[in-house]
Motif scaffolding. Structure first.
Motif, PDB file in Angstrom:
ATOM      1  N   SER A  69       0.911  -1.190  -0.202  1.00 14.67           N
ATOM      2  CA  SER A  69       0.016   0.065   0.142  1.00 14.67           C
ATOM      3  C   SER A  69       0.705   1.161   0.143  1.00 14.67           C
ATOM      4  O   SER A  69       1.866   1.293   0.441  1.00 14.67           O
ATOM      5  CB  SER A  69      -0.845  -0.050   1.430  1.00 14.67           C
ATOM      6  N   PHE A  70       0.382   2.383  -0.507  1.00 14.50           N
ATOM      7  CA  PHE A  70       1.069   3.695  -0.708  1.00 14.50           C
ATOM      8  C   PHE A  70       0.128   4.589  -0.438  1.00 14.50           C
ATOM      9  O   PHE A  70      -0.675   4.968  -1.174  1.00 14.50           O
ATOM     10  CB  PHE A  70       1.803   3.419  -2.072  1.00 14.50           C
ATOM     11  N   ASP A  71       0.820   5.450   0.630  1.00 10.60           N
ATOM     12  CA  ASP A  71      -0.080   6.924   0.803  1.00 10.60           C
ATOM     13  C   ASP A  71       0.998   7.805   1.057  1.00 10.60           C
ATOM     14  O   ASP A  71       1.029   8.525   2.221  1.00 10.60           O
ATOM     15  CB  ASP A  71      -0.841   6.440   2.083  1.00 10.60           C
ATOM     16  N   GLY A  72       1.743   8.203   0.030  1.00 10.79           N
ATOM     17  CA  GLY A  72       2.667   8.997  -0.154  1.00 10.79           C
ATOM     18  C   GLY A  72       4.093   8.577   0.364  1.00 10.79           C
ATOM     19  O   GLY A  72       4.327   7.410   0.719  1.00 10.79           O
ATOM     20  N   ASP A  80       6.064   8.642   2.814  1.00 13.86           N
ATOM     21  CA  ASP A  80       6.211   8.473   4.343  1.00 13.86           C
ATOM     22  C   ASP A  80       5.961   6.851   4.277  1.00 13.86           C
ATOM     23  O   ASP A  80       6.522   6.175   5.190  1.00 13.86           O
ATOM     24  CB  ASP A  80       5.325   8.920   5.272  1.00 13.86           C
ATOM     25  N   SER A  81       5.317   6.240   3.087  1.00 16.08           N
ATOM     26  CA  SER A  81       5.105   4.899   3.104  1.00 16.08           C
ATOM     27  C   SER A  81       6.426   3.969   2.843  1.00 16.08           C
ATOM     28  O   SER A  81       6.372   3.164   3.079  1.00 16.08           O
ATOM     29  CB  SER A  81       4.201   4.577   2.082  1.00 16.08           C
ATOM     30  N   HIS A 123       3.952   6.146  -9.174  1.00 15.53           N
ATOM     31  CA  HIS A 123       3.212   7.149  -8.586  1.00 15.53           C
ATOM     32  C   HIS A 123       3.926   8.516  -8.803  1.00 15.53           C
ATOM     33  O   HIS A 123       5.187   8.606  -8.994  1.00 15.53           O
ATOM     34  CB  HIS A 123       3.654   7.018  -7.199  1.00 15.53           C
ATOM     35  N   ILE A 168       4.663  11.991  -7.459  1.00 12.56           N
ATOM     36  CA  ILE A 168       4.609  12.309  -5.974  1.00 12.56           C
ATOM     37  C   ILE A 168       5.160  13.827  -6.204  1.00 12.56           C
ATOM     38  O   ILE A 168       6.031  13.994  -6.981  1.00 12.56           O
ATOM     39  CB  ILE A 168       5.835  11.618  -5.163  1.00 12.56           C
TER      40      ILE A 168
END
Length: 272
Positions: free
Chosen positions: A139-142, A144-145, A216, A218
């Motif tokens: 999972s990736f949420d920015g 900080d992941s 992604h 970013i």
């Protein structure tokens, strides 16, 4: 893309305002060859005589009715060095200048700092992306992941600078430096890394849309969100050749030939 369009407009205006100069184009015609400078060790664009820019150079020479004389060269410390060595003066060791140099950022500041050249004909918009392993980073949420993960970057690159400086260096322990982004991406495929920060083109050329490696976009403070356009450069007075090269590039974009060249190398062209 507003900033990129503004840069392109500035490049076109500079080309339009330049006075006519035919002598150098006549000399090139008489020689029968077009000398094109491309960066060395710069996959997927130019490396060991192959790549997108090499194929593009071949196509441009053909459209101008000339044979291609390729001039691969190592990147200097600054872009101004490359423009001096490969476009308007030549290197003190004796190679260059070329008739045209490819993969030059279409940037107003670069143009202002190098009045001896004209930068024009943007053919691709590049940008930095993050690609991860869906297996090890499910999972990736920015950004900080990526804490505690192994992150690959190319040495002396904008990706390395950004990743090492992000979060006051909090990711530095996990950052792995490689000679090239291509090598880092191959390590990602082999399961030796969890993520790689590289250009969109580098990622496309190695992973070719593999769903096991999501990509992604970013936002990093030090990176332009909309990316940057790349085009070509000639000496400021070589306006006749510049117009012919611009016309050739326009024709290739309109016919789909430019898209096909990029696709052959697994890369999706992003036109300005």
């Amino acid at each position: 893309m507003t900033t990129i369009r503004a840069l392109i407009a500035g490049a076109c205006a500079a080309l339009a305002m330049a006075g006519p100069a035919h002598a150098d184009w006549q000399k090139i015609q008489q020689s029968g060859g077009l000398k094109v400078a491309v960066y060395n060790e710069f996959a997927p664009f130019s490396d060991k005589g192959q790549g997108i820019d090499v194929d593009l150079a071949q196509a441009l020479a053909k459209k101008l009715g000339l044979r291609l004389n390729l001039l691969p060269f190592p990147a200097g410390e600054e872009l101004g060095d490359d423009l001096r060595n490969m476009v308007w003066k030549g290197h003190y060791l004796g190679y260059g200048p070329a008739d045209v140099m490819l993969h030059v950022p279409v940037d107003n500041r670069l143009m202002a700092a190098n009045p001896q050249v004209v930068i024009f004909a943007p053919y691709h918009v590049e940008g930095v992306r993050l690609v991860r392993s869906a297996r090890t980073v499910p999972s990736f949420d920015g950004v900080d992941s990526l804490a505690g993960k192994r992150i690959g970057v190319e040495k002396v690159s904008i990706a390395a600078m950004v990743m090492l400086g992000e979060g006051n260096g909090k990711f530095t322990p996990g950052v792995k430096i490689y000679p090239s982004a291509i090598e880092a991406l191959e390590k990602l495929k082999a399961g030796e890394l969890d993520a790689v920060l590289a250009t969109r083109s580098e990622i496309d050329s190695v992973l070719r849309g593999d769903r096991a490696f999501p990509v992604h976009d970013i936002a990093f403070q030090r990176l332009p969100r909309s990316g940057w356009a790349v085009g070509m450069a000639v000496r400021k007075d070589d306006t006749e050749m510049a117009k012919l090269l611009q016309q050739a590039m326009n024709e290739m974009a309109a016919s789909g030939e430019l898209k096909a060249i990029f696709a052959w190398h697994g890369v999706q062209v992003v036109t300005p």
